[in-house]
Scaffold this active site. Sequence first.
Site, PDB file in Angstrom:
ATOM      1  N   GLU A   1       0.638 -10.376 -17.079  1.00  0.00           N
ATOM      2  CA  GLU A   1       0.316  -9.411 -16.027  1.00  0.00           C
ATOM      3  C   GLU A   1      -0.387  -8.164 -16.544  1.00  0.00           C
ATOM      4  O   GLU A   1      -1.174  -7.571 -15.825  1.00  0.00           O
ATOM      5  CB  GLU A   1       1.508  -9.079 -15.123  1.00  0.00           C
ATOM      6  CG  GLU A   1       2.649  -8.331 -15.720  1.00  0.00           C
ATOM      7  CD  GLU A   1       3.788  -8.103 -14.726  1.00  0.00           C
ATOM      8  OE1 GLU A   1       3.590  -8.114 -13.515  1.00  0.00           O
ATOM      9  OE2 GLU A   1       4.920  -7.899 -15.206  1.00  0.00           O
TER      10      GLU A   1
ATOM     11  N   HIS B   1       7.789 -32.544 -24.056  1.00  0.00           N
ATOM     12  CA  HIS B   1       7.526 -33.341 -22.851  1.00  0.00           C
ATOM     13  C   HIS B   1       6.195 -32.970 -22.195  1.00  0.00           C
ATOM     14  O   HIS B   1       5.974 -33.276 -21.031  1.00  0.00           O
ATOM     15  CB  HIS B   1       8.673 -33.152 -21.850  1.00  0.00           C
ATOM     16  CG  HIS B   1       9.981 -33.636 -22.378  1.00  0.00           C
ATOM     17  ND1 HIS B   1      10.269 -34.969 -22.538  1.00  0.00           N
ATOM     18  CD2 HIS B   1      11.063 -32.958 -22.834  1.00  0.00           C
ATOM     19  CE1 HIS B   1      11.486 -35.098 -23.053  1.00  0.00           C
ATOM     20  NE2 HIS B   1      11.992 -33.886 -23.247  1.00  0.00           N
TER      21      HIS B   1
ATOM     22  N   ARG C   1       1.640   1.417  -5.969  1.00  0.00           N
ATOM     23  CA  ARG C   1       1.913   0.478  -4.889  1.00  0.00           C
ATOM     24  C   ARG C   1       0.669  -0.335  -4.513  1.00  0.00           C
ATOM     25  O   ARG C   1       0.747  -1.271  -3.730  1.00  0.00           O
ATOM     26  CB  ARG C   1       2.389   1.228  -3.648  1.00  0.00           C
ATOM     27  CG  ARG C   1       3.655   2.010  -3.869  1.00  0.00           C
ATOM     28  CD  ARG C   1       4.042   2.730  -2.605  1.00  0.00           C
ATOM     29  NE  ARG C   1       4.435   1.790  -1.578  1.00  0.00           N
ATOM     30  CZ  ARG C   1       5.673   1.424  -1.324  1.00  0.00           C
ATOM     31  NH1 ARG C   1       6.659   1.930  -2.019  1.00  0.00           N
ATOM     32  NH2 ARG C   1       5.951   0.564  -0.374  1.00  0.00           N
TER      33      ARG C   1
ATOM     34  N   LYS D   1       3.176  -2.468  -7.406  1.00  0.00           N
ATOM     35  CA  LYS D   1       4.553  -2.333  -7.852  1.00  0.00           C
ATOM     36  C   LYS D   1       5.526  -2.929  -6.838  1.00  0.00           C
ATOM     37  O   LYS D   1       6.470  -3.607  -7.189  1.00  0.00           O
ATOM     38  CB  LYS D   1       4.865  -0.849  -8.081  1.00  0.00           C
ATOM     39  CG  LYS D   1       6.288  -0.565  -8.544  1.00  0.00           C
ATOM     40  CD  LYS D   1       6.488  -1.087  -9.951  1.00  0.00           C
ATOM     41  CE  LYS D   1       7.903  -0.867 -10.452  1.00  0.00           C
ATOM     42  NZ  LYS D   1       8.161  -1.734 -11.614  1.00  0.00           N
TER      43      LYS D   1
ATOM     44  N   LYS E   1       5.222 -10.735 -18.786  1.00  0.00           N
ATOM     45  CA  LYS E   1       4.764  -9.394 -19.203  1.00  0.00           C
ATOM     46  C   LYS E   1       3.372  -9.485 -19.795  1.00  0.00           C
ATOM     47  O   LYS E   1       2.499  -8.706 -19.475  1.00  0.00           O
ATOM     48  CB  LYS E   1       5.711  -8.765 -20.245  1.00  0.00           C
ATOM     49  CG  LYS E   1       7.070  -8.324 -19.777  1.00  0.00           C
ATOM     50  CD  LYS E   1       7.071  -7.115 -18.883  1.00  0.00           C
ATOM     51  CE  LYS E   1       6.932  -7.486 -17.448  1.00  0.00           C
ATOM     52  NZ  LYS E   1       8.051  -7.630 -16.625  1.00  0.00           N
TER      53      LYS E   1
ATOM     54  N   ASN F   1       0.655   0.001   6.320  1.00  0.00           N
ATOM     55  CA  ASN F   1       1.133  -0.897   5.283  1.00  0.00           C
ATOM     56  C   ASN F   1       1.781  -2.078   5.994  1.00  0.00           C
ATOM     57  O   ASN F   1       2.590  -1.864   6.895  1.00  0.00           O
ATOM     58  CB  ASN F   1       2.155  -0.138   4.412  1.00  0.00           C
ATOM     59  CG  ASN F   1       2.634  -0.960   3.246  1.00  0.00           C
ATOM     60  OD1 ASN F   1       2.121  -2.051   2.985  1.00  0.00           O
ATOM     61  ND2 ASN F   1       3.607  -0.441   2.533  1.00  0.00           N
ATOM     62  N   GLY F   2       1.418  -3.309   5.628  1.00  0.00           N
ATOM     63  CA  GLY F   2       1.994  -4.480   6.298  1.00  0.00           C
ATOM     64  C   GLY F   2       0.878  -5.399   6.780  1.00  0.00           C
ATOM     65  O   GLY F   2      -0.274  -5.257   6.370  1.00  0.00           O
TER      66      GLY F   2
ATOM     67  N   GLU G   1      10.102 -14.261 -19.099  1.00  0.00           N
ATOM     68  CA  GLU G   1       9.820 -12.838 -18.880  1.00  0.00           C
ATOM     69  C   GLU G   1       8.776 -12.322 -19.878  1.00  0.00           C
ATOM     70  O   GLU G   1       7.864 -11.574 -19.506  1.00  0.00           O
ATOM     71  CB  GLU G   1      11.137 -12.048 -18.980  1.00  0.00           C
ATOM     72  CG  GLU G   1      11.020 -10.537 -18.869  1.00  0.00           C
ATOM     73  CD  GLU G   1      10.450 -10.032 -17.542  1.00  0.00           C
ATOM     74  OE1 GLU G   1      10.244 -10.829 -16.622  1.00  0.00           O
ATOM     75  OE2 GLU G   1      10.179  -8.826 -17.465  1.00  0.00           O
TER      76      GLU G   1
ATOM     77  N   TRP H   1      -3.915  -1.964  -1.102  1.00  0.00           N
ATOM     78  CA  TRP H   1      -3.893  -3.233  -1.834  1.00  0.00           C
ATOM     79  C   TRP H   1      -4.300  -4.276  -0.804  1.00  0.00           C
ATOM     80  O   TRP H   1      -3.542  -4.580   0.109  1.00  0.00           O
ATOM     81  CB  TRP H   1      -2.493  -3.491  -2.376  1.00  0.00           C
ATOM     82  CG  TRP H   1      -2.383  -4.691  -3.248  1.00  0.00           C
ATOM     83  CD1 TRP H   1      -2.603  -4.763  -4.591  1.00  0.00           C
ATOM     84  CD2 TRP H   1      -1.995  -6.016  -2.841  1.00  0.00           C
ATOM     85  NE1 TRP H   1      -2.395  -6.043  -5.038  1.00  0.00           N
ATOM     86  CE2 TRP H   1      -2.023  -6.821  -3.994  1.00  0.00           C
ATOM     87  CE3 TRP H   1      -1.649  -6.594  -1.623  1.00  0.00           C
ATOM     88  CZ2 TRP H   1      -1.704  -8.173  -3.952  1.00  0.00           C
ATOM     89  CZ3 TRP H   1      -1.328  -7.944  -1.587  1.00  0.00           C
ATOM     90  CH2 TRP H   1      -1.358  -8.711  -2.743  1.00  0.00           C
TER      91      TRP H   1
ATOM     92  N   CYS I   1       0.850  -1.189   0.000  1.00  0.00           N
ATOM     93  CA  CYS I   1       0.000   0.000   0.000  1.00  0.00           C
ATOM     94  C   CYS I   1       0.884   1.236   0.000  1.00  0.00           C
ATOM     95  O   CYS I   1       2.086   1.160   0.227  1.00  0.00           O
ATOM     96  CB  CYS I   1      -0.867   0.002   1.244  1.00  0.00           C
ATOM     97  SG  CYS I   1      -1.654  -1.571   1.554  1.00  0.00           S
TER      98      CYS I   1
HETATM   99  O1  M6R Z   1      11.148  -4.798  -6.753  1.00  0.00           O
HETATM  100  P1  M6R Z   1      11.495  -6.237  -7.065  1.00  0.00           P
HETATM  101  O2  M6R Z   1      12.396  -6.363  -8.229  1.00  0.00           O
HETATM  102  O3  M6R Z   1      11.997  -6.978  -5.870  1.00  0.00           O
HETATM  103  O4  M6R Z   1      10.093  -6.887  -7.466  1.00  0.00           O
HETATM  104  C1  M6R Z   1       9.976  -8.250  -7.732  1.00  0.00           C
HETATM  105  C2  M6R Z   1       8.662  -8.582  -8.409  1.00  0.00           C
HETATM  106  O5  M6R Z   1       7.590  -8.256  -7.563  1.00  0.00           O
HETATM  107  C3  M6R Z   1       8.482  -7.823  -9.731  1.00  0.00           C
HETATM  108  O6  M6R Z   1       9.536  -8.064 -10.605  1.00  0.00           O
HETATM  109  C4  M6R Z   1       7.153  -8.247 -10.407  1.00  0.00           C
HETATM  110  O7  M6R Z   1       7.216  -9.576 -10.826  1.00  0.00           O
HETATM  111  C5  M6R Z   1       6.824  -7.303 -11.577  1.00  0.00           C
HETATM  112  N1  M6R Z   1       5.424  -6.991 -11.570  1.00  0.00           N
HETATM  113  C6  M6R Z   1       7.126  -7.881 -12.902  1.00  0.00           C
HETATM  114  O8  M6R Z   1       6.768  -7.055 -13.947  1.00  0.00           O
END
Ligand code: M6R
Length: 599
Positions: A479, A495, A27, A594, A476, A100-101, A472, A74, A2
């Site tokens: 998400e 496989h 966030r 984020k 992308k 937050n937490g 990756e 969040w 958050c």
């Molecule tokens: O800030 P960080 O690199 O530790 O974050 C790790 C993941 O949460 C972050 O890479 C997440 O998978 C992204 N949404 C990917 O686009």
Amino acid sequence: MCGIIGYLGDKNASKILIDGLKKLEYRGYDSAGIAVVANDGIKCLKSKGRVADLEKKLLEDPIEGSFGIGHTRWATHGIPSEINAHPHLDCKKQIAVVHNGIIENYNSLKDLLIKEGHKFVSETDTEVISHLIEKFYAGNLEEATIKALKLVEGTFGLAIISKFERKIVAARRGSPLVVGIGDSEKIIASDVVPILSHTKKVVYLKDNEMAIITDKDFRIESLDGKEVEKKVEEIKWDVGQIEKKGFKYFMLKEIFEQPEAIANTLRGRVKDGKIKLTVDFDANSIKRITILACGTSWHSALIGKYFIEKISGIPTEVDYASEFRYRDPIIRKDDLAVVISQSGETADTLAALREAKKFGAKTLGIINVVGSTIAREVDSGIYLHAGPEIGVASTKAFTCQITALLLLALSLAEKRGLRIEQDVVDELLSAPQKIKKILGSLEDIKKMAEKFKDSRDFLYLGRGLNFPVALEGALKLKEISYIHAEGYPAAEMKHGPIALIDENMPVLFIVPKDNTYEKIISNMEEVKARGGKIIAVVSEDDKKISKLTENIIKVPPCHQYLTPLINVIPLQLLAYYVADLKGINVDKPRNLAKSVTVE
Ligand code: M6R
């Protein structure tokens, strides 16, 4: 996850809190709220949805007052709703809290408080904190906070106000908080982004510290009430870096920033063909490396393993940070734990770092956000200097992480007396130019996005260094466009995943001209024979692949170590354009945040 903001100064607090929340929305963004101390007590306004919805409410029902707190949520406990949105108040509406937490023992605390007569309105864990502070409040907010937090188990970043005192109290355990010190105002926030438009002077709170902010001054104390000396630091980023600069979304802007970001990661670290990395350990004493990370950073870790083993000969393992400490890992004093994190605040990665330190391993961070918690706790570090990454989908951090990992592998090799391939170093310096070239002609990628945007599933296949790139690319796409996508090593397809292939399944192959080239062509033939739709990312000088598919995306030829850096660019763009065509808010995909600061 958050976002927290607090303001105390001479301006209208509600407006500043809303502006700050907009900058923190990446966030977390399922609901938002503010609480401001007005003439007749605490005024609280909350809304389900985006900060823009809260802003509309505020226009209809303005709040006057020059100090207050705000939050963008969040959800962890309780559905996203107005009731569960922060701030949370006590029974008499005299104290307001944003958090937050996660409060792990909130159920038992809630039972206890209910028995004492407290009335709860939300399903959140946070609400116990406002009631606990109410229980202990006797005219001094920081004293009541200390007493309340003694009973709390779990993690928190907190900002607290009371209608009786003109001050903000902020406390941290496990969730970042920064205090901005302006001339006639002070701001507290979960990160520096909303602070930058007010001041560049900041103080970072550490775990178990509390800030007491008043008009006159601020003090930092430990959560057992002892005064802590703190240095005021200067932020190097400027406001321009956190604006969209004409791009529709931050993600697109950040994709386009990659040539410059990579150049910044390289700056000063390659001189006369030699790698200049300052690290705080003896490379010759390292017997094994464990790389710990999550999400996109975990994908770059997989590429890092390949670089380190191949170039410097040090055995390297990669762990999901979230799995690491629960599997009783074997870590020794002569191990090096490398933690990779864009934000430097990911709770799982931080916990894994602390686990590795417990066993006496040396630690190295590859981090973007300067001054973040992980950056502060590692023995030594390599900052990416990629600039702020605001889009939830990580892009420039990924390519800068790969750059930093290649530098690390080359540097370890040099320090261990191995000869490094000079053409790798030269090619690394040319990577920004090659990426610029891809960014200069987007037509083929846009065409693919249009053609495949309605697909239900996607398969991404690559081999060797480009297998993590396939992972990756799939991450992308899923998400930000919500299309189911999986990344696989191309040879693994037979496989299992080959059963999925039919005329509705787009299969994206990454086809660099390396030692796996001919094998990948065989894998493509297998897909073609089953009617699958092939998209191929190929080198410009490729002559064969156009016979297998018309869906070709060309990239400049490069050294095999550079292929992940180059090949991921079209995959980022493909995901971006598909999501945009589907009308999705690319910077704020559903359910995601984020910075993932809960475990
Ligand atoms: O800030 P960080 O690199 O530790 O974050 C790790 C993941 O949460 C972050 O890479 C997440 O998978 C992204 N949404 C990917 O686009």
